[in-house]
Scaffold this motif. Structure first.
Motif, short mmCIF file in Angstrom:
data_model
loop_
_atom_site.label_atom_id
_atom_site.label_comp_id
_atom_site.label_asym_id
_atom_site.label_seq_id
_atom_site.Cartn_x
_atom_site.Cartn_y
_atom_site.Cartn_z
N VAL A 36 -19.18 -77.03 -56.82
CA VAL A 36 -18.64 -76.50 -55.69
C VAL A 36 -16.64 -76.48 -54.78
O VAL A 36 -16.61 -75.95 -54.15
CB VAL A 36 -19.27 -78.20 -54.95
CG1 VAL A 36 -18.61 -78.45 -53.33
CG2 VAL A 36 -20.91 -78.13 -55.54
N GLN A 37 -16.16 -76.94 -56.42
CA GLN A 37 -14.96 -77.06 -56.11
C GLN A 37 -14.35 -75.61 -56.21
O GLN A 37 -13.37 -75.18 -55.39
CB GLN A 37 -14.49 -77.20 -57.55
CG GLN A 37 -12.76 -78.19 -57.43
CD GLN A 37 -11.77 -78.61 -56.03
OE1 GLN A 37 -12.69 -79.35 -55.16
NE2 GLN A 37 -11.11 -77.18 -54.78
N GLU B 247 -15.53 -70.50 -49.20
CA GLU B 247 -16.56 -70.94 -48.76
C GLU B 247 -17.02 -72.48 -48.22
O GLU B 247 -16.39 -73.24 -48.76
CB GLU B 247 -17.86 -70.50 -50.09
CG GLU B 247 -17.20 -69.15 -49.89
CD GLU B 247 -17.77 -68.74 -51.97
OE1 GLU B 247 -18.52 -67.82 -51.83
OE2 GLU B 247 -19.15 -69.83 -51.95
N CYS B 248 -17.77 -72.29 -47.46
CA CYS B 248 -18.00 -73.50 -46.42
C CYS B 248 -18.68 -74.59 -47.36
O CYS B 248 -20.24 -73.83 -48.19
CB CYS B 248 -19.40 -73.22 -45.28
SG CYS B 248 -19.74 -74.51 -44.15
N ALA B 249 -18.84 -75.71 -47.20
CA ALA B 249 -19.55 -76.68 -48.08
C ALA B 249 -20.72 -76.61 -47.33
O ALA B 249 -22.03 -77.72 -47.94
CB ALA B 249 -18.68 -78.13 -48.14
N ILE B 250 -21.07 -76.75 -46.40
CA ILE B 250 -22.31 -76.72 -45.65
C ILE B 250 -23.45 -75.04 -46.26
O ILE B 250 -24.46 -74.99 -46.27
CB ILE B 250 -22.20 -77.18 -44.66
CG1 ILE B 250 -21.80 -78.45 -44.11
CG2 ILE B 250 -23.48 -77.46 -43.39
CD1 ILE B 250 -21.57 -79.21 -43.05
N GLU C 291 -14.97 -80.35 -48.21
CA GLU C 291 -16.08 -81.54 -47.80
C GLU C 291 -16.14 -81.72 -49.45
O GLU C 291 -15.57 -81.39 -50.58
CB GLU C 291 -17.31 -81.34 -47.83
CG GLU C 291 -18.24 -83.07 -48.41
CD GLU C 291 -17.77 -84.01 -46.88
OE1 GLU C 291 -18.19 -85.18 -47.38
OE2 GLU C 291 -17.09 -84.23 -46.35
N ASP C 292 -15.12 -83.21 -49.79
CA ASP C 292 -14.48 -83.84 -51.14
C ASP C 292 -15.71 -84.06 -51.80
O ASP C 292 -15.93 -85.18 -52.27
CB ASP C 292 -13.64 -84.51 -51.14
CG ASP C 292 -13.21 -85.31 -52.39
OD1 ASP C 292 -13.75 -84.08 -53.50
OD2 ASP C 292 -12.28 -86.13 -52.87
N VAL C 293 -16.41 -83.49 -52.03
CA VAL C 293 -18.09 -83.75 -52.96
C VAL C 293 -18.36 -84.26 -54.10
O VAL C 293 -17.39 -83.93 -55.37
CB VAL C 293 -19.47 -82.37 -53.25
CG1 VAL C 293 -20.82 -82.48 -53.63
CG2 VAL C 293 -19.46 -81.54 -51.56
N ARG D 39 -29.66 -83.61 -58.30
CA ARG D 39 -30.99 -81.67 -57.67
C ARG D 39 -30.73 -81.03 -57.71
O ARG D 39 -29.81 -79.63 -57.53
CB ARG D 39 -32.00 -82.10 -58.13
CG ARG D 39 -33.83 -82.51 -59.25
CD ARG D 39 -35.13 -82.74 -58.86
NE ARG D 39 -35.92 -82.58 -59.93
CZ ARG D 39 -35.76 -81.84 -60.85
NH1 ARG D 39 -35.04 -80.73 -61.08
NH2 ARG D 39 -36.80 -82.47 -61.67
N ILE D 40 -29.83 -81.41 -56.37
CA ILE D 40 -28.99 -80.87 -55.49
C ILE D 40 -27.74 -81.56 -55.00
O ILE D 40 -27.99 -82.26 -53.80
CB ILE D 40 -29.98 -79.83 -54.19
CG1 ILE D 40 -30.94 -79.20 -54.48
CG2 ILE D 40 -29.20 -79.37 -53.66
CD1 ILE D 40 -31.79 -79.02 -54.03
N LEU D 41 -27.03 -81.36 -55.64
CA LEU D 41 -25.53 -82.11 -56.17
C LEU D 41 -25.24 -82.46 -54.37
O LEU D 41 -25.06 -83.18 -53.94
CB LEU D 41 -24.35 -81.37 -55.62
CG LEU D 41 -23.38 -82.36 -56.63
CD1 LEU D 41 -23.32 -83.46 -56.98
CD2 LEU D 41 -22.30 -81.25 -57.06
N ARG D 42 -24.76 -81.08 -53.06
CA ARG D 42 -24.50 -81.78 -51.81
C ARG D 42 -25.44 -81.69 -51.20
O ARG D 42 -24.66 -82.80 -50.31
CB ARG D 42 -23.46 -80.27 -51.59
CG ARG D 42 -22.70 -79.80 -52.02
CD ARG D 42 -22.32 -77.74 -51.24
NE ARG D 42 -22.93 -77.00 -51.75
CZ ARG D 42 -23.23 -75.84 -51.44
NH1 ARG D 42 -22.87 -75.70 -50.44
NH2 ARG D 42 -23.81 -74.75 -51.89
#
Length: 252
Positions: free
Chosen positions: A10-11, A18-21, A32-34, A96-99
């Motif tokens: 994600v980082q 790239e968009c976090a969503i 977003e700081d995931v 399973r799906i981090l975001r």
């Protein structure tokens, strides 16, 4: 959103702009700081769910005298399967799906909450043929499917398909993502996960999602042999709380 992604993945997306969503590059990508959710948060670990239940009149109506806990022995069961959201939930939980998990936690969802639980008649772990608690629910005119260790793979497949459908609705195209604020997106996610919980609860209550197919069929057959005039009719209900079943309800 992908299965198996890590914080580093994600980082790296963020570093590429790239968009976090939506995972795409556009003029106003959401940042977003995931963080990992499941490894650190006990509300995402497997634990006994007995007596964990959202006590609304709609949901309590499936129990004898509209009262929870019921007068038969019961076991708590996650409506949206923990396994659908978390890998190795018993020993070393991983998202399973981090975001998705990150944003679900952000909007107040966690698998062990009362809205995501239903109490089902207990089936003994070592004596799976013991169906007495399930039969009690039939005698009360409020049958619910039985519950014990190990679940039918088709139940997990149904949960996974529902989560995938949620992602189809919630992950926008890049051009649509630009037009919606992150707050609005998170509010939509909050509503959708509530609808998903409602849909899963209804499917479990009416036994269209069956967690022990062979045992349930056997238990009904034995009961009806002893009570040939007794029908076993699982609850048919609707839930208006949290927007009903929303897009997860099958069209007629």
């Amino acid at each position: 959103m992908q299965v198996g992604e890590t914080v580093s993945d994600v980082q790296a997306m963020a570093d590429r702009g790239e968009c976090a969503i939506c995972s795409k590059t556009h003029s106003q990508p959401k940042k977003e700081d995931v963080k990992d959710v499941a490894p650190q948060d006990g509300n995402w670990h497997r634990k006994a769910m007995s007596k964990v239940f959202e006590k609304t009149s709609e949901k309590q109506a499936i129990y004898p005298n509209s009262s929870f806990p019921p007068n038969y022995k019961h076991q708590g069961h996650h409506c949206i399967a923990l396994k659908t959201l978390v890998q190795d939930a018993d020993k070393s939980p991983k998202d399973r799906i981090l975001r998705l998990n990150h944003f679900l936690k952000k909007v107040g969802f966690y698998p062990n909450r009362d809205k995501n639980c239903i109490g089902l008649p207990e089936m003994a772990a070592k004596k799976r043929q013991e169906y007495g608690e399930f039969w009690k629910s039939i005698d009360e005119g409020k049958p619910l499917q039985l519950h014990g260790p190990g679940h039918d793979v088709r139940y997990f497949a149904a949960c996974t398909a529902m989560v995938q459908r949620l992602l189809q609705f919630i992950v926008p195209k890049a051009e649509d993502c630009e037009e919606k604020s992150k707050d609005d997106w998170e509010n939509d996610l909050k509503e959708l996960i509530g609808q998903a919980e409602n849909h899963a609860f209804i499917c479990l209550a009416r036994a269209s999602w069956v967690v022990h197919r062979k045992e349930l069929s056997e238990a009904i057959n034995i009961y009806q042999q002893k009570n040939p005039r007794k029908d076993v009719r699982f609850p048919i209900l609707t839930l208006q709380s949290q927007g009903g079943e929303g897009p997860f309800k099958k069209s007629k």
